[in-house]
Scaffold this active site. Structure first.
Site, PDB file in Angstrom:
ATOM      1  N   CYS A   1      60.251 -14.531 119.821  1.00  0.00           N
ATOM      2  CA  CYS A   1      59.224 -14.818 120.823  1.00  0.00           C
ATOM      3  C   CYS A   1      59.447 -16.247 121.300  1.00  0.00           C
ATOM      4  CB  CYS A   1      57.838 -14.655 120.209  1.00  0.00           C
ATOM      5  SG  CYS A   1      56.490 -15.253 121.263  1.00  0.00           S
TER       6      CYS A   1
ATOM      7  N   GLU B   1      52.969  -7.084 127.051  1.00  0.00           N
ATOM      8  CA  GLU B   1      53.936  -7.134 125.959  1.00  0.00           C
ATOM      9  C   GLU B   1      53.865  -5.863 125.124  1.00  0.00           C
ATOM     10  OE1 GLU B   1      54.837 -10.645 123.700  1.00  0.00           O
ATOM     11  OE2 GLU B   1      53.367 -11.800 124.843  1.00  0.00           O
TER      12      GLU B   1
ATOM     13  N   CYS C   1      54.139 -15.307 127.926  1.00  0.00           N
ATOM     14  CA  CYS C   1      55.252 -14.757 127.144  1.00  0.00           C
ATOM     15  C   CYS C   1      56.476 -15.593 127.467  1.00  0.00           C
ATOM     16  CB  CYS C   1      55.492 -13.288 127.502  1.00  0.00           C
ATOM     17  SG  CYS C   1      56.960 -12.567 126.719  1.00  0.00           S
TER      18      CYS C   1
END
Length: 310
Positions: free
Chosen positions: A91, A237, A246
């Protein structure tokens, strides 16, 4: 088990952070879901466990062995879980928050131009700290799964959002995790989207995908006098739902918009290599690097510490 935790976020993409410096914490999907629950738990888009890369390798994850073989200095590993308990590759916002967390624990010092090399399931990521306090991450190589044909046509899939009468063309972008990017024409259209349900993607991705809805906002003059691009984005997501930001999605959005822009000019070098991406939780910077890599820069905030009983 009593467990210390820290809550942090990067442009309001938020995480529960756990320091497992001995590598003996085994989180179950149910525990992750409880930690991430916004009503019955702490609340977060995901859970990040900081653990020794060697310990992750001993647990049977081949990727951790590969990380150590590639970069022996990557002694810490970012074990990232989505809010639904599923395991994720990495991430982008989480990497920055991981770096701030490692700093707070005294495991790394980035104040004097140092660099943190950390392991993820998408490979080694390198983080440095800029003078303004932002964290910049070399996100590694990126690619278009559809190859040159997708770059030329501008799409390789289709996305249907709730309320749309028909699917719209989309472009797949891979950053170690999968993304599908759709262009919209107006900011108002972006604001009106219904992302309470997951958009439908065709062909259906085997491992799921994050879906970015973007509005290109044109170019402006950057701090160094060179042109930079600007994009506004919302994202759904996989395993989470809509989030305030994100990191890998911001990279995918910028790369897709740049691909579309480059297809319409004689010299692709005339298209900006730096893009600012506006998300509901703030703003990040995406920059193309040499060697086919991309860099993500933005803030990382540690909000509070606490203790819980698993």
């Amino acid at each position: 088990m009593t467990l210390r935790f820290t809550k942090g976020h990067g442009t309001e993409n938020d995480f529960v952070l756990l320091a497992d410096t001995r590598g003996d914490l085994e989180l179950t999907p149910d525990q992750v879901r409880r930690l991430a629950d916004r009503r019955a738990g702490i609340g977060a888009d995901g859970v990040i466990r900081l653990a020794p890369t060697a310990a992750v390798a001993r647990s049977g994850e081949q990727v951790a062995d590969d990380v150590l073989a590639t970069e022996p200095q990557a002694i810490w590993f970012m074990d990232y879980r989505n809010g639904d308990g599923s395991v994720a590759e990495m991430c982008g916002n989480g990497v920055r928050v991981f770096a701030a967390f490692a700093e707070s624990l005294g495991l790394v010092d980035l104040s004097a131009g140092g660099e943190l090399a950390l392991g993820t399931r998408a490979g080694v990521r390198r983080v440095r700290k800029e003078p303004d306090g932002w964290y910049a991450v070399d996100m590694g190589p990126w690619s278009l799964p559809g190859g040159t044909d997708a770059a030329a046509s501008g799409f390789d899939s289709a996305v249907l959002v709730a309320g749309w009468p028909a699917p719209r063309p989309a472009l797949g972008v891979d950053l170690g995790n999968p993304h599908t990017v759709v262009a919209l024409s107006r900011p108002e259209e972006l604001e009106e989207l219904d992302l309470t349900r997951a958009p439908a993607v065709e062909p259906v991705p085997v491992d799921g995908t994050n879906v970015e809805l973007v509005v290109p906002l044109g170019e402006e003059e950057g701090p160094d006098g060179r042109p930079v691009g600007r994009v506004r984005m919302r994202v759904h997501e996989r395993g989470v739902g809509e989030t305030r930001s994100c990191g890998t999605g911001a990279c995918a959005a910028a790369l897709a918009v740049r691909t579309w822009a480059a297809a319409g000019v004689d010299d692709p070098h005339d298209v900006p290599s730096t893009w600012y991406v506006e998300v509901p939780g703030g703003e990040v910077r995406v920059r193309l690097l040499h060697g086919g890599h991309v860099e993500l820069a933005g803030p990382a905030e540690l909000v509070f510490d606490g203790e819980l009983d698993l």
